[in-house]
Design an enzyme around this catalytic site. Structure first.
Site, PDB file in Angstrom:
ATOM      1  N   ARG A   1       0.092   7.989  36.157  1.00  0.00           N
ATOM      2  CA  ARG A   1      -1.368   8.075  35.981  1.00  0.00           C
ATOM      3  C   ARG A   1      -2.122   9.071  36.700  1.00  0.00           C
ATOM      4  O   ARG A   1      -1.914   9.602  37.584  1.00  0.00           O
ATOM      5  CB  ARG A   1      -1.712   6.691  36.675  1.00  0.00           C
ATOM      6  CG  ARG A   1      -3.333   6.557  36.353  1.00  0.00           C
ATOM      7  CD  ARG A   1      -3.851   5.229  36.681  1.00  0.00           C
ATOM      8  NE  ARG A   1      -3.589   4.366  37.954  1.00  0.00           N
ATOM      9  CZ  ARG A   1      -4.220   3.140  38.307  1.00  0.00           C
ATOM     10  NH1 ARG A   1      -4.519   2.469  37.269  1.00  0.00           N
ATOM     11  NH2 ARG A   1      -3.827   2.683  39.367  1.00  0.00           N
TER      12      ARG A   1
ATOM     13  N   ARG B   1      -9.065 -11.096  42.312  1.00  0.00           N
ATOM     14  CA  ARG B   1      -7.822 -11.091  42.875  1.00  0.00           C
ATOM     15  C   ARG B   1      -7.050 -11.743  43.743  1.00  0.00           C
ATOM     16  O   ARG B   1      -5.974 -11.748  44.226  1.00  0.00           O
ATOM     17  CB  ARG B   1      -7.449  -9.514  43.647  1.00  0.00           C
ATOM     18  CG  ARG B   1      -7.098  -8.476  42.733  1.00  0.00           C
ATOM     19  CD  ARG B   1      -7.192  -7.237  43.481  1.00  0.00           C
ATOM     20  NE  ARG B   1      -6.454  -6.027  43.101  1.00  0.00           N
ATOM     21  CZ  ARG B   1      -6.798  -4.999  42.313  1.00  0.00           C
ATOM     22  NH1 ARG B   1      -8.093  -4.981  41.900  1.00  0.00           N
ATOM     23  NH2 ARG B   1      -5.907  -4.147  41.928  1.00  0.00           N
TER      24      ARG B   1
ATOM     25  N   LYS C   1      -5.253  -2.704  32.615  1.00  0.00           N
ATOM     26  CA  LYS C   1      -6.514  -3.357  32.421  1.00  0.00           C
ATOM     27  C   LYS C   1      -7.825  -2.264  32.297  1.00  0.00           C
ATOM     28  O   LYS C   1      -8.558  -2.532  31.398  1.00  0.00           O
ATOM     29  CB  LYS C   1      -6.842  -4.051  33.651  1.00  0.00           C
ATOM     30  CG  LYS C   1      -5.794  -5.002  34.246  1.00  0.00           C
ATOM     31  CD  LYS C   1      -5.939  -5.840  35.286  1.00  0.00           C
ATOM     32  CE  LYS C   1      -6.154  -4.912  36.707  1.00  0.00           C
ATOM     33  NZ  LYS C   1      -4.741  -4.302  36.787  1.00  0.00           N
TER      34      LYS C   1
HETATM   35  P1  ADP Z   1      -4.468  -0.977  35.513  1.00  0.00           P
HETATM   36  O1  ADP Z   1      -6.106  -0.835  35.354  1.00  0.00           O
HETATM   37  O2  ADP Z   1      -4.234  -2.312  35.018  1.00  0.00           O
HETATM   38  O3  ADP Z   1      -4.123  -0.634  36.789  1.00  0.00           O
HETATM   39  P2  ADP Z   1      -4.635   1.557  33.829  1.00  0.00           P
HETATM   40  O4  ADP Z   1      -5.341   1.074  32.583  1.00  0.00           O
HETATM   41  O5  ADP Z   1      -5.034   2.597  34.754  1.00  0.00           O
HETATM   42  O6  ADP Z   1      -3.941   0.019  34.463  1.00  0.00           O
HETATM   43  O7  ADP Z   1      -3.036   1.996  33.203  1.00  0.00           O
HETATM   44  C1  ADP Z   1      -2.154   2.363  33.970  1.00  0.00           C
HETATM   45  C2  ADP Z   1      -1.467   3.712  33.244  1.00  0.00           C
HETATM   46  O8  ADP Z   1      -0.833   3.454  32.148  1.00  0.00           O
HETATM   47  C3  ADP Z   1      -2.568   4.784  32.999  1.00  0.00           C
HETATM   48  O9  ADP Z   1      -2.247   6.073  33.416  1.00  0.00           O
HETATM   49  C4  ADP Z   1      -2.661   4.651  31.277  1.00  0.00           C
HETATM   50  O10 ADP Z   1      -3.086   5.652  30.816  1.00  0.00           O
HETATM   51  C5  ADP Z   1      -1.160   4.025  31.169  1.00  0.00           C
HETATM   52  N1  ADP Z   1      -1.349   2.947  29.952  1.00  0.00           N
HETATM   53  C6  ADP Z   1      -2.193   2.075  29.864  1.00  0.00           C
HETATM   54  N2  ADP Z   1      -1.854   1.233  28.817  1.00  0.00           N
HETATM   55  C7  ADP Z   1      -0.779   1.734  28.255  1.00  0.00           C
HETATM   56  C8  ADP Z   1      -0.047   1.228  27.205  1.00  0.00           C
HETATM   57  N3  ADP Z   1      -0.102   0.131  26.417  1.00  0.00           N
HETATM   58  N4  ADP Z   1       1.293   1.852  26.975  1.00  0.00           N
HETATM   59  C9  ADP Z   1       1.457   3.208  27.870  1.00  0.00           C
HETATM   60  N5  ADP Z   1       0.584   3.450  28.961  1.00  0.00           N
HETATM   61  C10 ADP Z   1      -0.495   2.900  29.052  1.00  0.00           C
HETATM   62  P1  ADP Z   2      -5.098  -1.175  40.153  1.00  0.00           P
HETATM   63  O1  ADP Z   2      -5.505  -1.931  38.994  1.00  0.00           O
HETATM   64  O2  ADP Z   2      -4.202   0.243  39.789  1.00  0.00           O
HETATM   65  O3  ADP Z   2      -4.225  -2.174  41.048  1.00  0.00           O
HETATM   66  P2  ADP Z   2      -7.575  -1.167  41.468  1.00  0.00           P
HETATM   67  O4  ADP Z   2      -8.299   0.422  41.289  1.00  0.00           O
HETATM   68  O5  ADP Z   2      -8.303  -2.208  40.899  1.00  0.00           O
HETATM   69  O6  ADP Z   2      -6.016  -0.670  41.375  1.00  0.00           O
HETATM   70  O7  ADP Z   2      -7.865  -1.294  43.134  1.00  0.00           O
HETATM   71  C1  ADP Z   2      -7.326  -0.353  43.986  1.00  0.00           C
HETATM   72  C2  ADP Z   2      -7.451  -0.859  45.361  1.00  0.00           C
HETATM   73  O8  ADP Z   2      -8.813  -1.440  45.630  1.00  0.00           O
HETATM   74  C3  ADP Z   2      -6.755  -1.951  45.598  1.00  0.00           C
HETATM   75  O9  ADP Z   2      -5.399  -1.681  46.134  1.00  0.00           O
HETATM   76  C4  ADP Z   2      -7.212  -2.699  46.724  1.00  0.00           C
HETATM   77  O10 ADP Z   2      -7.120  -2.212  48.009  1.00  0.00           O
HETATM   78  C5  ADP Z   2      -8.836  -2.399  46.358  1.00  0.00           C
HETATM   79  N1  ADP Z   2      -9.412  -3.779  45.555  1.00  0.00           N
HETATM   80  C6  ADP Z   2      -9.879  -3.404  44.284  1.00  0.00           C
HETATM   81  N2  ADP Z   2     -10.393  -4.633  43.862  1.00  0.00           N
HETATM   82  C7  ADP Z   2     -10.037  -5.632  44.947  1.00  0.00           C
HETATM   83  C8  ADP Z   2     -10.372  -6.761  45.064  1.00  0.00           C
HETATM   84  N3  ADP Z   2     -10.877  -7.626  44.052  1.00  0.00           N
HETATM   85  N4  ADP Z   2     -10.097  -7.523  46.117  1.00  0.00           N
HETATM   86  C9  ADP Z   2      -9.450  -6.744  47.146  1.00  0.00           C
HETATM   87  N5  ADP Z   2      -9.249  -5.481  47.093  1.00  0.00           N
HETATM   88  C10 ADP Z   2      -9.618  -4.927  45.977  1.00  0.00           C
END
Ligand code: ADP
Ligand code: ADP
Ligand code: ZN
Length: 238
Positions: A150, A111, A36
């Site tokens: 990551r 969420r 995302k």
């Molecule tokens: P999210 O915001 O949904 O938690 P991220 O965008 O941070 O996910 O992506 C999680 C990890 O996976 C990061 O280290 C990113 O560089 C990697 N990543 C994201 N999209 C891809 C993809 N299509 N293929 C391989 N690795 C990816």
């Molecule tokens: P990822 O996409 O890797 O799950 P985020 O960076 O979006 O992680 O979120 C990290 C942390 O921040 C979550 O595990 C939660 O504790 C908090 N958080 C982020 N967005 C929300 C939300 N919309 N509602 C509740 N907690 C949130």
């Protein structure tokens, strides 16, 4: 007349209006690690609209040790969700800021069903309808691999991966030179806990937005570049 930042912004928004006046408001859904943030950041640049990452807003508050940060930290460290009221308050303030006039990309919100319902009321009141909800579909094993490798830039919030998307220089953000770090909640035990909470609490939002006719499911297992291209096609067609 010298061109200052304010007049450039006016010019940019004028160009967008000339391009059809399209506003773009979208939501990203998908488990942690589905990509995302990666896609939201690229789309933000491509379409000139802000990426609103609740996770990044919270991490900044934690780093600055604000009241919000101190409250949020204990939940985030355990991989649990921060309370709906707090998050809804953050979003309510954020989407009315002037940089959101042409649209925004929500990354990490909503969420829970409570957050989604509350957000529905908010956008109805403010008359700013959501165009599309993009759901990134990936397997659990894949997100665990992605999160364990990551790396995040604390300065500009761009994400990298040790193996799949490495920075040009080890440990350094290719965009801004910031020092990259591995999020403590990206350790495998916390990741498993976050995934469990995702399944129980966030996944039902897929059905919620499907019923509203807003959902587009995207295969999140392809390369970053190929997913980005598909997303641009979807969004340009809107
Ligand atoms: P999210 O915001 O949904 O938690 P991220 O965008 O941070 O996910 O992506 C999680 C990890 O996976 C990061 O280290 C990113 O560089 C990697 N990543 C994201 N999209 C891809 C993809 N299509 N293929 C391989 N690795 C990816
Ligand atoms: P990822 O996409 O890797 O799950 P985020 O960076 O979006 O992680 O979120 C990290 C942390 O921040 C979550 O595990 C939660 O504790 C908090 N958080 C982020 N967005 C929300 C939300 N919309 N509602 C509740 N907690 C949130
Ligand atoms: Zn950076």
């Amino acid at each position: 007349m010298p061109i200052n930042k304010a007049s450039l912004l006016v010019l940019e928004s004028f160009v967008r209006q000339r391009e059809g006046g399209k506003k773009l408001r979208l939501i990203f859904l998908g488990p942690p690690g589905s990509g995302k943030g990666t896609q939201a950041s690229r789309l933000s640049q491509r379409f000139g609209i802000p990426q609103i990452s609740t996770g990044a807003i919270l991490r900044e508050a934690v780093a600055n040790k604000t009241e919000l940060g101190i409250k949020a930290k204990e939940y985030m460290d355990k991989g649990e969700l921060v309370s709906d009221d707090v998050i809804i308050g953050i979003i309510c303030d954020r989407i009315v800021q002037t940089d959101c006039e042409n649209g925004f990309i929500l990354d990490g919100f909503p969420r829970t069903i409570v957050q989604a319902e509350s957000f529905d009321r908010m956008v109805k009141e403010k008359n700013i309808p959501i165009d599309v909800v993009l759901s990134l579909d990936v397997s659990e094993e894949m997100v665990v691999r992605r999160l364990c490798g990551r790396l995040v830039c604390p300065e500009c919030n761009v994400n990298y991966h040790l193996e799949f998307n490495p920075p040009k220089k080890k440990g350094v953000c290719s965009k801004c030179g910031g020092k990259l770090y591995h999020r403590p909640d990206d350790e495998e035990d916390v990741v498993r806990r976050r995934l469990k909470i995702y399944k129980e609490t966030t996944e039902p939002l897929i059905g919620y937005y499907q019923q509203k006719g807003l959902l587009r499911v995207i295969n999140g297992t392809e390369t970053i570049e190929s997913i980005f291209k598909q997303l641009v096609i979807v969004l340009e067609g809107m």
